[in-house]
Design a protein around this motif. Structure first.
Motif, PDB file in Angstrom:
ATOM      1  N   THR A   1     -61.484 -23.595  58.281  1.00 38.95           N
ATOM      2  CA  THR A   1     -62.565 -23.940  57.359  1.00 38.95           C
ATOM      3  C   THR A   1     -63.189 -22.705  56.741  1.00 38.95           C
ATOM      4  O   THR A   1     -63.210 -21.633  57.349  1.00 38.95           O
ATOM      5  CB  THR A   1     -63.682 -24.733  58.086  1.00 38.95           C
ATOM      6  N   GLY A   2     -63.709 -22.893  55.535  1.00 39.95           N
ATOM      7  CA  GLY A   2     -64.306 -21.784  54.788  1.00 39.95           C
ATOM      8  C   GLY A   2     -65.384 -21.040  55.547  1.00 39.95           C
ATOM      9  O   GLY A   2     -65.330 -19.813  55.669  1.00 39.95           O
ATOM     10  N   PRO A   3     -66.384 -21.747  56.072  1.00 40.11           N
ATOM     11  CA  PRO A   3     -67.475 -21.034  56.762  1.00 40.11           C
ATOM     12  C   PRO A   3     -66.974 -20.211  57.947  1.00 40.11           C
ATOM     13  O   PRO A   3     -67.446 -19.090  58.177  1.00 40.11           O
ATOM     14  CB  PRO A   3     -68.397 -22.159  57.239  1.00 40.11           C
TER      15      PRO A   3
ATOM     16  N   LEU B   1     -65.553 -14.986  60.382  1.00 40.48           N
ATOM     17  CA  LEU B   1     -64.552 -14.100  60.990  1.00 40.48           C
ATOM     18  C   LEU B   1     -64.401 -12.820  60.171  1.00 40.48           C
ATOM     19  O   LEU B   1     -64.209 -11.733  60.708  1.00 40.48           O
ATOM     20  CB  LEU B   1     -63.194 -14.809  61.092  1.00 40.48           C
ATOM     21  N   GLU B   2     -64.481 -12.966  58.860  1.00 35.52           N
ATOM     22  CA  GLU B   2     -64.331 -11.792  58.004  1.00 35.52           C
ATOM     23  C   GLU B   2     -65.523 -10.862  58.175  1.00 35.52           C
ATOM     24  O   GLU B   2     -65.382  -9.645  58.277  1.00 35.52           O
ATOM     25  CB  GLU B   2     -64.191 -12.223  56.538  1.00 35.52           C
TER      26      GLU B   2
ATOM     27  N   LEU C   1     -54.012 -17.826  59.641  1.00 30.13           N
ATOM     28  CA  LEU C   1     -54.244 -17.594  61.069  1.00 30.13           C
ATOM     29  C   LEU C   1     -53.143 -18.272  61.871  1.00 30.13           C
ATOM     30  O   LEU C   1     -52.555 -19.254  61.424  1.00 30.13           O
ATOM     31  CB  LEU C   1     -55.606 -18.162  61.472  1.00 30.13           C
ATOM     32  N   PRO C   2     -52.873 -17.773  63.065  1.00 33.23           N
ATOM     33  CA  PRO C   2     -51.862 -18.433  63.890  1.00 33.23           C
ATOM     34  C   PRO C   2     -52.307 -19.849  64.257  1.00 33.23           C
ATOM     35  O   PRO C   2     -53.494 -20.106  64.410  1.00 33.23           O
ATOM     36  CB  PRO C   2     -51.782 -17.551  65.141  1.00 33.23           C
TER      37      PRO C   2
ATOM     38  N   LEU D   1     -58.504 -28.695  67.683  1.00 29.11           N
ATOM     39  CA  LEU D   1     -59.837 -28.469  67.132  1.00 29.11           C
ATOM     40  C   LEU D   1     -60.004 -27.020  66.673  1.00 29.11           C
ATOM     41  O   LEU D   1     -60.514 -26.738  65.593  1.00 29.11           O
ATOM     42  CB  LEU D   1     -60.892 -28.801  68.208  1.00 29.11           C
ATOM     43  N   SER D   2     -59.520 -26.088  67.504  1.00 31.97           N
ATOM     44  CA  SER D   2     -59.675 -24.670  67.185  1.00 31.97           C
ATOM     45  C   SER D   2     -58.946 -24.318  65.889  1.00 31.97           C
ATOM     46  O   SER D   2     -59.446 -23.565  65.070  1.00 31.97           O
ATOM     47  CB  SER D   2     -59.168 -23.808  68.337  1.00 31.97           C
ATOM     48  N   ASN D   3     -57.768 -24.887  65.713  1.00 25.02           N
ATOM     49  CA  ASN D   3     -56.994 -24.600  64.490  1.00 25.02           C
ATOM     50  C   ASN D   3     -57.712 -25.149  63.265  1.00 25.02           C
ATOM     51  O   ASN D   3     -57.774 -24.517  62.222  1.00 25.02           O
ATOM     52  CB  ASN D   3     -55.605 -25.228  64.573  1.00 25.02           C
TER      53      ASN D   3
END
Lengths: 168, 755
Positions: free
Chosen positions: B470-472, B477-478, B489-490, B463-465
């Motif tokens: 996703t864009g949002p 994060l940015e 991302l890893p 789920l985390s990956n």
């Protein structure tokens, strides 16, 4: 000090594109004369039986120094490892004479060619000045890479020649 | 913090430099770096020389007040003057007075007195030229690079090559605009000839010559100038007044101490065995001063007969150095001999040059120490993050300064100087670190505690990956922690390495599986670093299989983070706590004689380098001497009789390209990996690039993404033609996989037995 050391010195000089020759004292003045481009200036040579050739102006004026193409000076000693000549800085004017003209002819006694930099520093400490004098270790031709390419002959000489005096 | 405008400004500024100055700097700096390496390699006693030089500097800085008094006495005895200037204004005022006095004496034969200078970073530091010009003095730089900078009205971009960022074409354009010359400027030789003539005239006319000093010998008053052009010699001996301006840290006790520096400085700076001119000048000298105008122009230069009319002033500049000397962390900076080797060895410097990676005066890795010490912490804040701690400068520095550590310390201090951010509660709830409420920026705390983040992400994978893709979420994060949305991302694994190992029977089962061949009587603890544990689990499994196949039973306990991530964010308190926790958990294993095996080179580097500063000495020694990089360990096992046939071997000449990790290289651990690859039938080719540019969190950050990719591309270019590429660091693999668009495993994944 040995022939090997002088050989190594000459090889180091050749790698720096500085020419050299080993000559007996009796032929030195003539060989120095052949090595200079006119007009030439020089400082007194402290080697027995060796003097500046007539074509070389001794005790030059600043004007003569500025116009000179060649400067002839003695070297206090030389370092074989790097092809370095040690130029003293005395009232006789070795410093400006070895620096201003585009061609420098250095004269060094074969017995004053030492093997490496460590020996060179030993010589500095041994001398009368005990490391308190002024000397320049000059190695090869003046150079810069600041103008976007390696160029020789910037503020200092762009040509060099070393006359090594054979041991007597 | 949420919409930090400076982050996009920084990104924009660096992108501009990448496209402009970086293009010019990279080939020049990397060539100087390669030459430096070759010149170092020629020295059989390099390490002894570096240690000597270091010891001399340590001693000199320790005895600095005494050396200042010694040099004052001897220079005055010689007939010169010493002035110790507290700061820039003090130094500038003194020099202006000296020039003014020459003018008042009637020795100046122009309307305005004129000064010629040789290159000196110390006079750049105090803006001496501006100060003199304000006093009505004409000032001419005579080092060609420095002169170009003066004409361009720019600041130096490199400690040794001030105009390193300017192309020949740009220099020609600048000189044409300024001088409108009659001659054509086609080649570097044309430009040099023009400069020589123009500056030669300035030198002949000058009233005062100003030089810096590479070293000042305290007990003789000897000024040492190391140059290639010859201008410093002319500036020092042509006019009758010579002023040498040097930081107080340039003092060394005696002439004997000079030798190691003369042996090192040209090698480290430009890769030459010795510079053209090593001038050891003990002023005032007997060398005649030269008057090219007036009646003296036609008198023999020897006419003075040794009667010196020379004046000499040694200006020793403090300007914050005494405070640096008293600062246990910044003191090392004073050992710097300003050779620029740390700049040349640095991938980020190569990418953006010294106008990006530099402060008001100084540039490159060591600049952080100089700028923080001389101009204050804020002066270092703007560029300090460009040091990624890759440590490639550590081997380059001729006086063994731990430049990455200085950068870490200053980063820590900068962090703490900031107000706690509004989003701190987010990370506070997530990460029990030692920086809470200290003002450390959110993004740094996020990356500095990446282990906690990874644990959570792994527990909630996939789920985390999916969410993170996703864009949002990328936009969030940015915006919040500055992760560039272009960066992959890893991908977190649901089953961690530790869980996999336990699920397969744990240490007991490993003991059974390792009963093969000759008993080597060794046992290993595999350190599950964050990435191996949660992301690159495959390399962890390959390591377990390899060790067991070679007869070494393994355990894979759940262990704390090493503190590497915290260190790279300048969170020393957190790293310190992690180091103690980790050592505490490993101590029993080490006592039991188990070897600590590490896959991630940056974690091993923490054990072997930074832990010296974080752990008690005995603990540091025990961990250092009992921990091994995986391929180093395998090499040792093979040397001690383990069967190479147990590994996956190739036919003897299978080509493989290997990129070692930057910190691994500094630990001298590239060779064991190539040796093991060779023994297993590969012909490894290693890379020349110093670092992949990813450097842990650096390549994720929005403001540094482009710089990171620029460095990565240099490396990728080297590897393009190679079919099979392996890399030791997880960051290196990530960067290369993105740029080469194919898998880049750890060498152990190639060598490990198939199962």
């Amino acid at each position: 000090m040995t022939t090997d050391t002088i050989g190594r010195f000459e090889r180091s000089l050749a790698a720096l594109e500085v020419t050299s020759e080993v000559v007996p004292a009796s032929a030195a003045s003539e060989r120095i004369g052949a090595a200079v481009d006119d007009p030439a200036v020089g400082t007194a040579l402290p080697f027995e039986g060796v003097s500046l050739p007539d074509a070389v102006t001794a005790e030059p004026t600043p004007t003569e120094l500025e116009d000179a193409v060649t400067g002839v000076t003695p070297a206090a000693f030389a370092v074989a490892e790097h092809g370095t000549v040690a130029i003293g800085s005395s009232e006789r004017g070795e410093e400006p004479v070895s620096l201003y003209p585009d061609r420098h002819v250095a004269v060094v006694a074969g017995s004053d060619v030492v093997a490496d930099l460590g020996d060179g520093f030993d010589r500095l400490l041994e001398g009368d000045s005990r490391g308190r004098g002024s000397v320049v270790f000059a190695t090869g031709r003046s150079a810069t890479a600041d103008m976007g390419g390696l160029v020789h002959g910037v503020h200092g000489p762009g040509e060099g020649h070393v006359v090594v005096l054979e041991d007597r | 913090m949420a919409s930090d405008p400076s982050r996009s400004e920084t990104a924009e500024r660096l992108r501009h430099l990448l496209e402009t100055e970086g293009e010019i700097v990279r080939p020049r700096a990397s060539e100087d770096n390669a030459r430096r390496e070759a010149a170092y390699d020629e020295l059989a006693n390099l390490e002894a020389l570096r240690a000597d030089a270091r010891a001399i500097k340590e001693d000199a800085i320790d005895r600095l007040p005494e050396l200042i008094e010694t040099v004052r006495e001897v220079v005055e005895e010689n007939g010169g003057t010493v002035y110790v200037a507290d700061d820039a204004a003090d130094a500038n005022a003194y020099v202006a007075d000296v020039v003014d006095a020459v003018d008042a004496d009637g020795r100046s034969d122009h309307d305005r007195p004129s000064v010629v200078k040789s290159k000196s970073m110390t006079t750049e530091e105090i803006d001496l030229n501006d100060a003199l010009e304000r006093e009505g003095v004409d000032v001419y730089e005579t080092d060609l690079g420095e002169w170009v900078i003066q004409v361009a009205d720019e600041s130096p971009s490199h400690i040794v090559g001030p105009a390193m960022h300017l192309s020949r074409e740009r220099i020609a354009e600048l000189l044409r605009e300024e001088f409108d010359p009659d001659v054509e400027f086609e080649t570097a030789a044309d430009l040099t000839a023009f400069a020589r003539d123009y500056l030669g005239e300035r030198i002949r006319e000058a009233d005062v010559g100003i030089t810096g000093a590479n070293f000042v010998v305290a007990d003789s008053g000897t000024i040492t100038l190391v140059t290639n052009e010859g201008n410093a010699r002319k500036c020092a001996v042509t006019p009758d007044t010579h002023v040498a301006v040097a930081g107080i840290e340039k003092l060394i006790p005696s002439i004997e101490d000079l030798e190691p520096f003369v042996n090192l400085i040209a090698r480290s700076a430009t890769g030459q065995p010795i510079s053209q001119y090593v001038t050891m000048l003990t002023p005032p000298t007997e060398s005649p001063s030269l008057e090219f105008d007036g009646p003296d122009a036609d008198e023999p230069i020897t006419a003075s007969d040794g009667e010196s009319d020379r004046e000499f002033h040694l200006v020793l500049l403090d300007n914050g150095r005494t405070a640096m000397r008293e600062d246990d962390q910044l003191r090392e900076t004073l050992y710097c001999i300003r050779c620029g080797a740390c700049s040349n060895a640095c991938v980020n410097f190569q990418s953006v040059g010294g106008h990006g990676f530099g402060g008001e005066t100084y540039s490159g890795g060591i600049a952080t120490g100089w700028e923080a010490g001389l101009h204050g912490q804020d002066a270092a804040a703007e560029f300090n993050d460009l040091c990624t701690g890759c440590t490639r400068c550590v081997d380059a520095c001729p006086v063994e300064i731990d430049i990455p550590w200085i950068n870490t310390v200053v980063r820590d201090r900068i962090n703490r100087g900031k107000d706690p951010g509004t989003y701190d509660f987010l990370v506070d709830g997530l990460t029990p670190d030692a920086e809470s409420g200290s003002g450390v920026p959110l993004d740094k705390r996020f990356f500095g505690n990446v282990g906690t983040v990874a644990k959570l992400a792994s527990a909630t994978a996939p789920l985390s990956n999916w969410l993170a893709g996703t864009g949002p979420v990328r936009a969030l994060l940015e915006r919040t922690i500055g992760i560039d949305r272009r960066r992959d991302l890893p991908v977190f694994q649901r089953q961690s390495l530790v869980d996999w190992f336990e699920a397969n029977g744990g240490a007991e089962a490993s003991r059974r599986r390792a009963r093969v061949g000759t008993a080597l009587e060794r046992e290993a603890v595999l350190y599950p670093d964050v990435y191996t544990n949660y992301v690159d689990v495959a390399r962890g499994k390959a390591t377990v299989r390899t060790l067991e196949a070679l007869g070494v039973p393994v355990s894979v306990p759940s262990l704390p983070e090493s503190g590497r991530a915290a260190l790279s964010q300048g969170m020393i308190a957190t790293a310190d706590r992690r180091a103690s926790e980790l050592y505490g958990e490993l101590a029993a294993d080490i006592d039991a004689g188990r070897d600590v095996v590490v896959i991630e080179p940056s974690d091993l580097a923490a054990f072997r380098r930074e832990y010296e500063r974080l752990l008690p000495e005995a603990s540091f020694e025990r961990l250092r001497s009992n921990s091994y990089e995986i391929c180093e360990y395998v090499y040792g096992l093979l040397e001690n009789g383990a069967d190479v046939g147990a590994l996956s071997t190739a036919d003897g000449d299978e080509p493989i390209a290997y990129h070692s990790h930057c910190q691994q290289r500094t630990l001298d651990l590239e060779a064991p990996t190539t040796a093991v690859l060779e023994r297993c039938g590969y012909t490894p080719e290693t890379t020349g690039s110093e670092c992949c540019g990813m450097a842990g969190s650096f390549g994720y950050k929005r403001e540094y993404y482009d710089v990171s990719v620029d460095a990565g591309e240099q490396l990728a270019e080297e590897l393009e033609g190679s079919e099979r590429v392996v890399a030791s660091g997880t960051s290196c693999s990530d960067q290369l996989e993105t740029l080469l668009e194919r898998p880049v495993p750890h060498p152990i994944e190639v060598l490990g037995p198939d199962r």
